[in-house]
Design a protein around this motif. Structure first.
Motif, PDB file in Angstrom:
ATOM      1  N   PHE A   1       0.299   3.360  13.476  1.00 40.04           N
ATOM      2  CA  PHE A   1      -0.747   2.717  12.682  1.00 40.04           C
ATOM      3  C   PHE A   1      -0.100   1.766  11.684  1.00 40.04           C
ATOM      4  O   PHE A   1       1.115   1.771  11.477  1.00 40.04           O
ATOM      5  N   GLN A   2      -0.912   0.932  11.089  1.00 40.26           N
ATOM      6  CA  GLN A   2      -0.441  -0.036  10.109  1.00 40.26           C
ATOM      7  C   GLN A   2      -0.541   0.590   8.716  1.00 40.26           C
ATOM      8  O   GLN A   2      -1.638   0.818   8.205  1.00 40.26           O
ATOM      9  N   LEU A   3       0.596   0.885   8.141  1.00 34.29           N
ATOM     10  CA  LEU A   3       0.650   1.524   6.823  1.00 34.29           C
ATOM     11  C   LEU A   3       0.460   0.474   5.734  1.00 34.29           C
ATOM     12  O   LEU A   3       1.185  -0.521   5.674  1.00 34.29           O
ATOM     13  N   ARG A   4      -0.533   0.691   4.901  1.00 32.69           N
ATOM     14  CA  ARG A   4      -0.816  -0.219   3.783  1.00 32.69           C
ATOM     15  C   ARG A   4      -0.827   0.584   2.485  1.00 32.69           C
ATOM     16  O   ARG A   4      -1.061   1.793   2.493  1.00 32.69           O
ATOM     17  N   ALA A   5      -0.581  -0.088   1.388  1.00 31.14           N
ATOM     18  CA  ALA A   5      -0.540   0.591   0.095  1.00 31.14           C
ATOM     19  C   ALA A   5      -1.001  -0.368  -0.990  1.00 31.14           C
ATOM     20  O   ALA A   5      -0.896  -1.590  -0.854  1.00 31.14           O
ATOM     21  N   ALA A   6      -1.524   0.204  -2.063  1.00 33.58           N
ATOM     22  CA  ALA A   6      -1.985  -0.565  -3.218  1.00 33.58           C
ATOM     23  C   ALA A   6      -1.407   0.057  -4.479  1.00 33.58           C
ATOM     24  O   ALA A   6      -1.311   1.284  -4.587  1.00 33.58           O
ATOM     25  N   LEU A   7      -1.023  -0.777  -5.415  1.00 38.28           N
ATOM     26  CA  LEU A   7      -0.514  -0.301  -6.699  1.00 38.28           C
ATOM     27  C   LEU A   7      -1.697  -0.039  -7.629  1.00 38.28           C
ATOM     28  O   LEU A   7      -2.485  -0.938  -7.929  1.00 38.28           O
ATOM     29  N   MET A   8      -1.821   1.201  -8.101  1.00 45.58           N
ATOM     30  CA  MET A   8      -2.947   1.570  -8.955  1.00 45.58           C
ATOM     31  C   MET A   8      -2.684   1.219 -10.416  1.00 45.58           C
ATOM     32  O   MET A   8      -3.497   0.586 -11.067  1.00 45.58           O
ATOM     33  N   TRP A   9      -1.557   1.675 -10.960  1.00 50.66           N
ATOM     34  CA  TRP A   9      -1.270   1.455 -12.371  1.00 50.66           C
ATOM     35  C   TRP A   9       0.208   1.675 -12.626  1.00 50.66           C
ATOM     36  O   TRP A   9       0.958   2.110 -11.746  1.00 50.66           O
ATOM     37  N   THR A  10       0.627   1.350 -13.823  1.00 49.31           N
ATOM     38  CA  THR A  10       1.989   1.624 -14.267  1.00 49.31           C
ATOM     39  C   THR A  10       1.933   2.537 -15.486  1.00 49.31           C
ATOM     40  O   THR A  10       1.033   2.414 -16.315  1.00 49.31           O
TER      41      THR A  10
END
Length: 541
Positions: A304-313
């Motif tokens: 599958f195509q692994l995707r990610a998003a940055l939520m916060w620091t």
């Protein structure tokens, strides 16, 4: 059962010994399942990583919770178990007709695990990976040519039984090695400063290579922790840690899933150049957001195509300035108050102060609301501007504290919040004699500097321990009662704020307490003491 009965039983009989996984409350022992291995992968398991150092070497690259038996052999025997702790979160049962072979990157990793488990020949004590690793080491140490390596391999293959697993050539050996692909362009660059970067994408892909670590969902969300300023006598560094947030709450903040990605060595602070050091991480995060990368999900046996998003620091306040560009110094340092700030510039100290900016957070009927005697002096000064000459001069302008004014001899009296040499010697000797459990805190005995009469080289965790645990004890007999009480309340505030469990009523209590604590401190310390850092607790809760 009633809460009082439970408390009575706990006080009288104590807690259950060796009960670390709350299985009766529904917690799953994921690590224990990994250790047993049979529940996750079925069938016979290879020898443990502790007995097979080459298998452990491969697992170290995947992380400590990757699991046992994740070779291609065990992969082919895996069947989806409905009792798996994460199976309930799957949207649908995987269709056997839709199963796929692992992508090339994942397959190379499984091949390494298989080579670490596969014996060189029946009855051999060495694995295929063990022989390959040692042969490559011999080639490197003796500068052996590729031709000489191939001849040794052929001789070894002929000397062993016919069904041996010795690779035929150096070319086959290189194909077994697991390494990142790099571009063909090579440029010799002279670095201005060294940094250490550990790629994030391979570690995220390996999360899905084992049942024990596969997240419930495929699209990931992450948080970045920038622990700026981990410094001391002998080292100074700035680490950046990434945590995947689509894991269960009991796993996402464990050490095994906190991925160290960037280390900026010292001794100098990166400051505004932090964006240069974050470029490799930003590039990977951009790729994960825009296009994603191919990964293999072992729970569904699909690519599958692994995707990610940055939520916060998650950063401290000085690092907030470096990362966001918002100035954390000056009149507008507080990102909450902004243009409505009550800060002013001290006339003699020439610094921005938030003195007497916290009574507005108190209840309308609190006695501090109308107490102008112990806060600001009743003088209408249009241009308002720690214990030093400028601070005492500013105190004359802004505070009604005649006991701290200059006496007839031209000297300033000692403030109640300061300690003399004898008192500091008592404090330093007490700190040097402290004993803590192993790992609780660093060696605080080295921090007191008797010559400079100050504490030096404390790590950030040491400062937290000193403020939250030691400060009420350390100053109990060294400071006046009103000063000690205010500092103790501040210590307990941060102790409660950083506790592992926080409820809504706890936060409401802390929100009501911190303005009173700061107001008590304003009645003791000079205006120069109250910069933006002392003002933040009121606005951050």
């Amino acid at each position: 059962m009633d809460v009082e009965i439970v408390e009575y039983h706990l006080f009288n009989f104590g807690f259950v010994e060796d009960y670390f996984v709350w299985e009766y409350q529904g917690e799953k022992d994921v690590i224990g399942e990994i250790a047993s291995g049979n529940d996750l992968h079925g069938g016979s398991q290879p020898e443990s990583g502790f007995d097979n150092p080459y298998r452990q070497m491969v697992l170290d690259a995947a992380g400590p919770n990757f699991g046992q038996g994740s070779s291609s052999q065990s992969y082919s025997n895996i069947e989806v178990d409905s009792s798996h702790p994460y199976e309930s979160s799957m949207e649908e049962e995987p269709n056997p007709s839709m199963e796929e072979e692992p992508n090339p990157e994942s397959q190379r990793f499984y091949n390494l695990l298989q080579a670490a488990d596969e014996k060189l020949y029946p009855g051999s004590s060495l694995s295929q990976l063990a022989v390959v690793s040692r042969m490559l080491n011999i080639k490197m140490e003796n500068t052996l040519s590729q031709r000489g390596y191939n001849q040794m391999i052929q001789l070894l293959k002929e000397a062993l039984p016919e069904d041996n697993k010795v690779l035929d050539s150096y070319y086959q050996t290189k194909k077994l090695r697991y390494k990142r692909r790099v571009g063909s362009r090579k440029r010799k660059l002279v670095p201005y400063k060294k940094m250490y970067y550990f790629p994030l994408i391979p570690r995220l892909q390996r999360l899905y290579a084992s049942h024990a670590t596969v997240p419930p969902t495929r699209d990931g969300t992450m948080s970045i922790h920038k622990r700026m300023g981990q410094s001391g006598r002998k080292y100074s560094s700035w680490p950046v840690i990434v945590t995947p947030y689509n894991l269960p709450p009991g796993m996402c903040m464990k050490e095994a899933y906190m991925f160290l990605t960037v280390i900026v060595p010292g001794p100098n602070n990166p400051k505004h150049k932090i964006d240069v050091y974050l470029q490799p991480l930003i590039k990977e995060l951009t790729l994960l957001w825009e296009t994603g990368v191919e990964a293999f999900d072992i729970s569904k046996k699909q690519n599958f195509q692994l995707r990610a998003a940055l939520m916060w620091t998650i950063i401290d306040f000085p690092a907030y300035s470096m990362l966001s560009g918002w100035s954390t110094a000056g009149k507008l340092a507080c990102p909450y108050c902004m243009e409505e700030t009550q800060s002013f510039r001290l006339q003699h100290g020439r610094k921005t102060s938030w003195f007497d900016s916290h009574r507005m957070f108190l209840d309308q009927h609190h006695p501090f609301r109308r107490d102008r005697k112990n806060f600001l002096k009743v003088l209408n000064i249009d241009n308002k501007t720690k214990d030093n000459l400028q601070s005492r001069q500013d105190m004359i302008n802004y505070c009604d504290r005649p006991q701290l004014a200059k006496d007839t001899s031209g000297k300033y009296p000692k403030a109640i919040y300061t300690m003399d040499k004898e008192e500091r010697a008592i404090l330093f000797n007490w700190v040097k004699g402290l004993k803590f459990p192993d790992g609780y805190v660093s060696n605080l005995g080295r921090c007191p500097d008797t010559n400079a009469k100050r504490l030096f080289g404390m790590k950030s965790h040491d400062c937290h321990v000193f403020m939250q645990r030691l400060m009420p004890i350390a100053f109990r007999e060294l400071l006046p009662s009103n000063v000690w009480q205010a500092l103790t309340e501040l210590s307990l505030f941060f102790k409660d704020l950083t506790s592992t469990t926080l409820r809504v009523d706890d936060m409401e209590r802390l929100e009501a307490d911190i303005p009173q604590i700061l107001c008590k401190l304003e009645r003791i310390f000079p205006p120069g003491f109250f910069d933006s850092m002392e003002h933040l607790p009121c606005t951050a809760i």
